[in-house]
Every structure is written in structure tokens, then in C-alpha cells.
Scaffold this active site. Structure first.
Site, PDB file in Angstrom:
ATOM      1  N   HIS A 190       0.478  -4.129  -2.228  1.00 42.82           N
ATOM      2  CA  HIS A 190      -0.721  -4.690  -1.605  1.00 42.82           C
ATOM      3  C   HIS A 190      -0.764  -4.270  -0.144  1.00 42.82           C
ATOM      4  O   HIS A 190       0.240  -4.386   0.555  1.00 42.82           O
ATOM      5  CB  HIS A 190      -0.743  -6.207  -1.742  1.00 42.82           C
ATOM      6  CG  HIS A 190      -0.856  -6.654  -3.163  1.00 42.82           C
ATOM      7  ND1 HIS A 190       0.246  -6.920  -3.946  1.00 42.82           N
ATOM      8  CD2 HIS A 190      -1.952  -6.823  -3.951  1.00 42.82           C
ATOM      9  CE1 HIS A 190      -0.159  -7.244  -5.158  1.00 42.82           C
ATOM     10  NE2 HIS A 190      -1.479  -7.199  -5.189  1.00 42.82           N
ATOM     11  N   CYS A 208       0.027 -10.586  -6.968  1.00 43.45           N
ATOM     12  CA  CYS A 208      -0.869 -10.689  -5.807  1.00 43.45           C
ATOM     13  C   CYS A 208      -0.749 -11.999  -5.030  1.00 43.45           C
ATOM     14  O   CYS A 208      -0.554 -11.968  -3.798  1.00 43.45           O
ATOM     15  CB  CYS A 208      -2.318 -10.467  -6.220  1.00 43.45           C
ATOM     16  SG  CYS A 208      -2.558  -9.506  -7.708  1.00 43.45           S
ATOM     17  N   LYS A 253     -12.528  -1.787  -8.673  1.00 40.79           N
ATOM     18  CA  LYS A 253     -11.286  -1.009  -8.681  1.00 40.79           C
ATOM     19  C   LYS A 253     -11.527   0.437  -9.083  1.00 40.79           C
ATOM     20  O   LYS A 253     -12.519   0.773  -9.733  1.00 40.79           O
ATOM     21  CB  LYS A 253     -10.261  -1.634  -9.622  1.00 40.79           C
ATOM     22  CG  LYS A 253     -10.626  -1.605 -11.101  1.00 40.79           C
ATOM     23  CD  LYS A 253      -9.489  -2.202 -11.943  1.00 40.79           C
ATOM     24  CE  LYS A 253      -9.880  -2.279 -13.422  1.00 40.79           C
ATOM     25  NZ  LYS A 253      -8.790  -2.837 -14.242  1.00 40.79           N
ATOM     26  N   ASP A 255       4.065  -2.515  -8.094  1.00 44.64           N
ATOM     27  CA  ASP A 255       2.922  -3.169  -7.484  1.00 44.64           C
ATOM     28  C   ASP A 255       2.956  -3.036  -5.971  1.00 44.64           C
ATOM     29  O   ASP A 255       4.027  -2.980  -5.364  1.00 44.64           O
ATOM     30  CB  ASP A 255       2.935  -4.656  -7.858  1.00 44.64           C
ATOM     31  CG  ASP A 255       1.535  -5.233  -7.940  1.00 44.64           C
ATOM     32  OD1 ASP A 255       0.585  -4.503  -7.612  1.00 44.64           O
ATOM     33  OD2 ASP A 255       1.410  -6.397  -8.333  1.00 44.64           O
ATOM     34  N   GLN A 313       5.717  -3.975 -12.843  1.00 48.48           N
ATOM     35  CA  GLN A 313       4.732  -3.132 -12.162  1.00 48.48           C
ATOM     36  C   GLN A 313       5.332  -2.537 -10.894  1.00 48.48           C
ATOM     37  O   GLN A 313       6.108  -3.199 -10.210  1.00 48.48           O
ATOM     38  CB  GLN A 313       3.515  -3.960 -11.754  1.00 48.48           C
ATOM     39  CG  GLN A 313       2.577  -4.323 -12.878  1.00 48.48           C
ATOM     40  CD  GLN A 313       1.363  -5.058 -12.340  1.00 48.48           C
ATOM     41  OE1 GLN A 313       1.495  -6.048 -11.647  1.00 48.48           O
ATOM     42  NE2 GLN A 313       0.179  -4.576 -12.671  1.00 48.48           N
ATOM     43  N   ARG A 333       2.511 -11.312 -19.509  1.00 46.26           N
ATOM     44  CA  ARG A 333       1.136 -11.579 -19.916  1.00 46.26           C
ATOM     45  C   ARG A 333       1.089 -11.740 -21.423  1.00 46.26           C
ATOM     46  O   ARG A 333       1.717 -10.968 -22.156  1.00 46.26           O
ATOM     47  CB  ARG A 333       0.203 -10.441 -19.497  1.00 46.26           C
ATOM     48  CG  ARG A 333       0.078 -10.260 -18.006  1.00 46.26           C
ATOM     49  CD  ARG A 333      -0.866  -9.119 -17.646  1.00 46.26           C
ATOM     50  NE  ARG A 333      -0.816  -8.817 -16.218  1.00 46.26           N
ATOM     51  CZ  ARG A 333      -1.441  -7.801 -15.642  1.00 46.26           C
ATOM     52  NH1 ARG A 333      -2.168  -6.975 -16.383  1.00 46.26           N
ATOM     53  NH2 ARG A 333      -1.338  -7.595 -14.343  1.00 46.26           N
ATOM     54  N   HIS A 341      -5.251  -3.941  -3.522  1.00 45.59           N
ATOM     55  CA  HIS A 341      -4.253  -3.986  -4.595  1.00 45.59           C
ATOM     56  C   HIS A 341      -4.081  -2.558  -5.103  1.00 45.59           C
ATOM     57  O   HIS A 341      -5.063  -1.885  -5.396  1.00 45.59           O
ATOM     58  CB  HIS A 341      -4.733  -4.852  -5.753  1.00 45.59           C
ATOM     59  CG  HIS A 341      -5.151  -6.243  -5.379  1.00 45.59           C
ATOM     60  ND1 HIS A 341      -4.512  -7.362  -5.869  1.00 45.59           N
ATOM     61  CD2 HIS A 341      -6.147  -6.697  -4.578  1.00 45.59           C
ATOM     62  CE1 HIS A 341      -5.116  -8.443  -5.391  1.00 45.59           C
ATOM     63  NE2 HIS A 341      -6.104  -8.072  -4.605  1.00 45.59           N
TER      64      HIS A 341
END
Length: 648
Positions: free
Chosen positions: A395, A344, A475, A393, A391, A373, A521
Site C-alpha cells: 500500500h 489493507c 483498479k 501485498d 499476497q 477467504r 493498493h
């Protein structure tokens, strides 16, 4: 004595003397209800039939037909019955705690000798004896001094420590199952015979530290499962058998997909077969995202601490981050960096390059972002729970008035992806503000209202998942149910007013002034690693043909067919089909078994007759029957079958 009013589910009320118990209430309604009653729900709290009610309340009497309270009581009583059985068999064993968990219970014991699997049968036998005795269950409230003295005299130091950790104003409730006694909040059934004798089973033995502290005593934990009836138990045991067959770690070895080793805990060594699945899935997602109007970016994996401090991750998420210290040349102190746990803040940096206008929004940005992580070693699980992952991912930077439309667009996008991958249905959870969070309550009120409104506008009424939002915003969690009924949380969609503010993102509005964009996100699959594990288990290794790493094996029956085998493989490969030859000097049945274990969808056998006729004998995975087909026609059919769903 004072009078209280109890209101029943049908809206009717009755007056009783204060201190009346649910058992007495049930008896006042009907003797048949008194016999069937197992507990009560009083103002939303689960009550033992023996507990007094001292104030006006709403009440419902529960029976074994009420699933949630019935399962809680059955499992809770079985924990006590198991602990009693263990101490009757081995009187020197000390008991600690035995909570109800999903599908059953466990109890932790301190015993000098280790339990062995054979002990479970002896414990089960003793438990059935206790159930058949139909011993009464009773309860009393004790003061702390009396309770501590009781356990000190019994030589139960764990119970003493538990009492000392309980807040001083809390009642201490003691329960007896027959003559066996335990400290417990309750509630419980009224006698041991109310536990169904054929709906439970002891499952396994494991190690556990006292109170989860690795510096404390090592205990032994016995797990059990329990249900309302034997049919539900049978279904659960069948599901566990299926889960064991589908275990992605087992299938990963059989299909030669990946391995993991001590030198890289929680990280994956992808083998060629596994990497083929990974890249096919990534290529599919890349095409889908392009169609969905996303621009793809790539951002650094190691980022200076200052960005993580600015974004709030350093304060809220540092314990999960891998920190890297670099002694820069001529620097007076080491530079502190971190491997990115998410993408992000980096995406905001890309957004911030150059001036943005309201006409540029929404801007949909995507990355196959490699993240790291820290997960405790005990939490790692194959490729499902790892420390290094990628991910899918994305945005979406948008105006506040675009939240609803963008949420609807994403839900449709995710639905199409899941359908392509074989998941027709999913559920949605709405996770609101956690205790540890960034941003004011006013900002959270706005974000939660916007996301909930957008979700409902998309035709979905989500299940509430309190307190499980991200630290920067609420979320949606998209939960898949697999072929054997297990739920997997995969996709997410979050509304964030906080990060654009903290990282100074803005756009020029129609009024010529600067405004903050909203940051949505979203992830569709979640992590590739975990989703591939889910796909492997969902399909029991028999992946859809377009995703199968080894799609076709052409195997010779006799050595005279070797040249024809190689020629057939070349034809298949020329059409983009992942084909390989097996011309080893082995019997065809051996080859078929080996490639079936490896989950190859199509095995083509070739002998002298096939060579002469220009055919192959076709065997599909999981089918006993074979068929003889002409090679060129088969190649055309398999080419169509190998086409990814988005290209058909």
C-alpha cells in the site's frame, strides 16, 4: 406503411418500409450478400435475419467472416442441434437450457439413465446427420399462455418454469430447427447446414443442478466446443492437450511440490521442493521491494470485527470471511473476530501510529500477508484457487498530486518483475465502479479519473472492464499471457479515497493542516500460490534454473563412483547450488528417466572413466545429447546460472 431509414457502416443510408428484415435488406444490396448473410448488427444489438426492424437504425450485415457474431451463432445453433439429437436418440429426455460459453456451449438434460462417454460419439453422429439435412430454422413470437400450454402438453416442465420466470412484458420467441423446437431469445442461423461440419466437437459430461440450486434436480450437462473452421478447432484441441500436460496439479505430484487433503479444503501442504520455489520467489520479491523503496511490515491474521466494520469489509465482504468467535474470560458475550481476507485495514493501523508529514509521503508499505477467504468448494482449483494464501501485498500512502508518478513507478516495477520471471508482455484492464461499493459518486469520479489519467500518462491505454472495481476504488488488472495463449490476471493497482477516510488516516500538509492521504493498493504477483501454479504451467515444470527446487542430481553409473559422486555434490553445495546424490543400485537409464519426470534441470552421470578424468557426463532436461565436462568448470558455470535475475 411507415418508412424507416437504415444507415450502413460506410455512412450511406437507405429508406425501407417499417418491419423490413435484415434478410430483405441484404437482398436489396446484392444477391451475393443475401447468400452469405448470417445475421445483422442493428444499433449494436445482434439481430436474426428474420427479425423485423421498425425504427431508424444503424445496420451492418454479418457473414461468416465476422468472427464474434459468427461464433455466437455457430455455438448457439450447435446447442439446439445437440439437444435435438439427444431427444431423437432418447425421446424420454427432458431439455432445460443450453447457453453459449467461452469456446463453445453446453446443454443441461434431465435423463433417468446417466450419459456415458461412449454416448458422445452417437450424439455427434446424429448431429452431423441433422447438419447435413440443411433443415430450415424459423422463429415466431408467442404469448405466454400459448407457450406454457405447448410445453405442458409436451411434458417439458423445465421450459414451463423458465417461462414463468421471464418478466411479463418480454416477448417469448420460439425457434424451430427442422421440426425440433425450443424456447430461445436467438438469434440463429437460417438453416442447420450453415454450421461448419468439421469445426466442433463434444468434449465432456458433468453434473449440474437445475438453476444452480443444490436443492433442485440433478441434471446432466454435455459440453461442446466450436470454432469458425477446423484449423481453429485443431489449435484449440492442441492447446487443451498442452494444458493437460502442464497441469500444475499433475506436475505438483511428479515434482513432489505439494498436496491438498479433505481436512484442510482449499489450503496447501507444501513439501520441501515446493517450499523451496516459494521461498526463492519470496526472497526475490523482498529484494525487489527493498530496491523499490518499500518498508516491510507484518500484521495480525485474526482481527476484531470492529475494524472490519469500520473499514466497510464487514458489510461488503463478510460472505467471503472466516469468522472466529472467542469466549474471552469473564466476558458477557463472545468476541467476534475474522481471519483477514486482505491486509489493507491493518496497514492503515500501522500508518496511523505516529504523526505523518507531507514530507513522509509517499510511504510505500509491503507485506507478505497470509490471508483467508471463503471460496465455495466447487470453485477451488489446485493451488490456483484456494482459501488460504499469501499476497505480495503493498500500500502506497501518498498525496493526490503523487498518484500519477506512483502509478508510473509501480507499472515499471511490475514490468521488470514480470520480465525477470519470463513474461515479456502483459495487457492492462481498467475496472471501474461496481454496483456494491463504498463512497460517494463524487469520490468515485475523482478516483476513476485519477487512475485512468495516471495509466495513460505511463503510456498504457487500458481495456475497459466495466463494474469490476473493488468496493472502495477503481483498479488496474495486469493480465499475463502464457506459453499456450491463456490469460492470467495477476497484478493489481487500485486508487482508494474511501479507506483513509473511514479509518481516519491523515498527514500534516505544507499548510500545517490535516489532510487525507490517498491509498494505492497494489500487488505484483497477486498470491504466491496462484503465481507459482502459473509458473509451473508456463514452463511445463521446467522452471528457470534459479527457481528449480532440485537443480542438479549427480548419479552414479557404478558403485565404485559413489565417493566421487558425494565429493561432486559437496562442491556444488558449497557454491549454493541445490544438488543431491543418487547412488542407488539402479541402472543409469532408470535414474535419468526418474529425475527427468521430476523436472531436474541438470543430471550428471559418473562412471569409472569420469572418476579417472575428473569429469562428469552432463545431460540437460529436454536434451537428448550429452557432453563430458570438467567438474570445477561446470560448478563455476552452474553457480552463475543459479544466480537470481535481480542479482546478476
Amino acid at each position: 406503411m411507415a418508412s424507416i431509414s437504415l444507415t450502413f457502416p460506410d455512412g450511406n443510408s437507405r429508406d425501407y418500409e417499417a418491419g423490413v428484415t435484415p434478410a430483405e435488406v441484404a437482398a436489396s444490396i446484392a444477391s451475393s450478400l443475401a447468400k452469405k448473410a448470417i445475421s445483422a448488427t442493428v444499433d449494436g444489438a445482434h439481430y436474426d435475419l428474420q427479425w423485423p426492424i421498425n425504427a431508424d437504425s444503424a445496420i451492418a450485415i454479418n457473414t461468416m467472416k465476422d468472427e464474434a457474431p459468427a461464433l455466437e451463432l455457430i455455438r448457439h445453433d450447435l446447442a439446439h442441434i445437440m439437444a435435438r439429437a439427444v431427444q431423437e436418440l432418447w425421446p424420454d429426455v427432458q431439455v432445460t437450457i443450453g447457453p453459449v460459453i467461452k469456446d463453445g456451449w453446453y446443454y443441461d438434460f434431465d435423463r433417468a439413465e446417466p450419459f456415458v462417454p461412449e454416448d458422445l460419439a452417437a450424439i455427434e453422429k446424429k448431429m452431423r446427420e441433422i447438419i447435413n439435412k440443411r433443415d430450415a430454422v424459423r422463429t415466431e413470437v408467442w404469448d405466454r399462455t400459448r407457450a406454457i400450454k405447448h410445453y405442458e402438453e409436451k411434458g417439458e416442465p423445465y421450459k414451463v418454469e423458465l417461462i414463468e420466470s421471464i418478466p411479463g412484458n418480454e416477448d417469448l420467441r420460439m425457434y424451430w430447427h427442422g421440426d425440433w423446437q425450443d424456447l430461445c431469445r436467438g438469434p440463429h442461423l437460417q438453416n442447420t447446414g450453415q454450421v461448419p461440419g468439421d469445426s466442433w466437437k463434444l468434449m465432456s459430461i458433468a453434473g449440474a443442478y437445475w438453476r444452480g440450486d443444490s436443492d433442485r434436480a440433478q441434471l446432466q450437462r454435455i459440453y461442446g466446443v466450436a470454432f469458425q473452421n477446423k484449423e481453429n478447432l485443431k489449435a484449440h484441441l492442441h492447446m487443451l492437450e498442452e494444458a493437460a500436460k502442464r497441469d500444475h496439479r499433475k506436475l505438483g505430484r511428479e515434482m513432489d511440490l505439494f498436496h491438498m487433503q479433505e481436512e484442510a479444503p482449499g489450503q496447501i501442504f507444501w513439501h520441501p521442493n515446493g517450499w523451496t520455489i516459494y521461498t526463492e520467489l519470496q526472497d526475490y520479491m523482498r529484494r525487489m521491494q527493498r530496491k523499490g523503496g518499500y518498508v516491510e511490515v507484518n500484521t495480525p491474521q485474526v482481527v476484531d470485527r470492529r475494524l472490519w466494520e469500520a473499514s466497510g469489509h464487514w458489510e461488503k465482504y463478510q460472505e467471503h470471511m472466516f469468522v472466529v468467535e472467542v469466549d474471552e474470560e469473564h466476558a458477557r458475550e463472545k468476541t467476534v473476530n475474522a481471519l483477514k481476507p486482505m491486509n489493507c485495514p491493518c496497514h492503515v493501523q500501522v500508518y496511523n501510529q505516529g504523526l505523518k508529514s507531507y514530507r513522509d509521503l509517499p510511504l510505500r508499505m509491503a507485506e507478505f500477508g497470509s490471508c483467508a477467504r471463503y471460496e465455495p468448494s466447487g470453485a477451488l482449483h489446485g493451488i490456483m484457487r484456494v482459501r488460504g494464501f499469501t499476497q505480495d501485498d503493498g500500500h502506497i500512502f501518498c498525496r493526490e498530486d503523487q498518484i500519477e508518478e506512483e502509478t508510473a513507478i509501480f507499472i515499471e516495477f511490475l514490468s521488470n518483475v514480470y520480465k525477470d520471471l519470463g513474461f515479456e508482455k502483459f495487457s492492462v484492464k481498467f475496472s471501474d465502479r461496481p454496483d456494491t461499493r463504498a463512497g460517494s459518486d463524487e469520490v468515485w469520479d475523482k478516483a476513476e479519473a485519477a487512475l485512468l489519467s495516471a495509466t495513460r500518462a505511463a503510456g498504457i491505454e487500458p481495456e475497459l472492464n466495466p463494474g469490476e472495481g473493488a468496493f472502495y476504488g477503481p483498479k488496474l488488472e495486469f493480465v499475463l499471457t502464457d506459453a499456450i495463449g491463456r490469460d492470467w490476471q495477476c497484478g493489481t493497482h487500485q486508487v482508494d479515497f474511501v479507506l483513509p477516510e473511514r479509518l481516519d488516516a491523515n498527514y500534516i500538509g505544507e499548510d500545517g493542516n490535516k489532510h487525507r492521504p490517498v491509498m494505492l493498493h497494489r500487488a505484483t504477483l497477486g498470491s504466491f500460490e496462484r503465481f507459482i501454479g502459473i509458473l509451473i504451467e508456463e514452463h511445463a515444470g521446467k522452471l528457470p534454473f534459479w527457481l528449480a527446487p532440485r537443480q542438479v542430481v549427480v548419479a552414479s553409473i557404478v558403485s565404485d563412483a559413489d565417493a566421487y559422486v558425494l565429493e561432486t555434490v559437496a562442491k556444488l553445495k558449497s557454491q549454493g547450488i541445490r544438488a543431491e546424490a543418487d547412488i542407488r543400485n539402479e541402472k543409469i537409464n532408470y535414474k535419468v528417466r526418474e529425475h527427468s519426470v521430476g523436472k531436474v534441470p541438470v543430471i550428471l552421470a559418473v562412471g569409472k572413466k569420469e572418476v579417472e578424468d575428473g569429469t562428469v557426463t552432463l545431460r540437460r532436461l529436454g536434451e537428448k545429447q550429452t557432453s563430458v565436462v570438467e567438474v570445477n568448470a561446470l560448478v563455476a558455470d552452474l553457480k552463475a546460472e543459479a544466480c537470481p535475475p535481480d542479482l546478476k
